[in-house]
Design a protein around this motif. Sequence first.
Motif, mmCIF file in Angstrom:
data_model
loop_
_atom_site.group_PDB
_atom_site.id
_atom_site.type_symbol
_atom_site.label_atom_id
_atom_site.label_comp_id
_atom_site.label_asym_id
_atom_site.label_seq_id
_atom_site.Cartn_x
_atom_site.Cartn_y
_atom_site.Cartn_z
ATOM 1 N N LYS A 148 19.257 78.247 18.751
ATOM 2 C CA LYS A 148 18.739 77.042 19.420
ATOM 3 C C LYS A 148 17.593 76.428 18.604
ATOM 4 O O LYS A 148 17.532 75.217 18.398
ATOM 5 C CB LYS A 148 18.256 77.424 20.826
ATOM 6 N N HIS A 149 16.699 77.279 18.113
ATOM 7 C CA HIS A 149 15.577 76.809 17.304
ATOM 8 C C HIS A 149 16.071 76.215 15.981
ATOM 9 O O HIS A 149 15.602 75.161 15.556
ATOM 10 C CB HIS A 149 14.610 77.960 17.032
ATOM 11 N N TRP A 152 17.512 72.822 16.652
ATOM 12 C CA TRP A 152 16.439 71.852 16.874
ATOM 13 C C TRP A 152 15.825 71.432 15.538
ATOM 14 O O TRP A 152 15.578 70.244 15.302
ATOM 15 C CB TRP A 152 15.376 72.454 17.790
ATOM 16 N N ASN A 156 15.809 67.623 14.131
ATOM 17 C CA ASN A 156 14.540 66.905 14.131
ATOM 18 C C ASN A 156 13.831 66.847 12.790
ATOM 19 O O ASN A 156 12.954 66.007 12.609
ATOM 20 C CB ASN A 156 13.605 67.525 15.169
#
Length: 166
Positions: A148-149, A152, A156
């Motif tokens: 998930k990190h 992200w 981003n």
Amino acid sequence: EHLQTAGLPFELLNAVNHEREAEIIARAGHPGSITISTNMAGRGTDIKLAEGVAELGGLYVISTDRHESGRIDRQLIGRAGRQGDPGGARFMISLEDELVRRFLPQSVRKAVYEAAGLEVPPWTTRLFDWAQRTADRTAFFARKQVLKHDTWLDENLSFSNDSTAV
């Protein structure tokens, strides 16, 4: 040390001595052979039973701890009884093992100590299974968070392919 004291010859398979690894594995299936192995050693290699070993019961695997991953334990058990050969496996586990210390609450460990005395109740196996499932779940959620990190970060912090961007 205990095997040496008892006069029982053994081979150590620890994924360090690559030159002798195949030779050690080849002898592991012979009658009376004792091979001590780490989890990493000899992976992906079948132990062939020598003549007469199947009639004696085949390969017997003894593990002195449970891995945090049940999959690794199942692979270890699978070393005995490969390709239809007979065999057996046994886990010898301590309430002081890392898996138990990390994934069973102190209060549960204390209750087991008090209930067990010198005889270990049969239900303690379920506690080890519970600790292992807890470790598996913890590792799963940790991997999920890392993914998930990473996603992200990719979304981003990646640079745009847009040619108008400065």
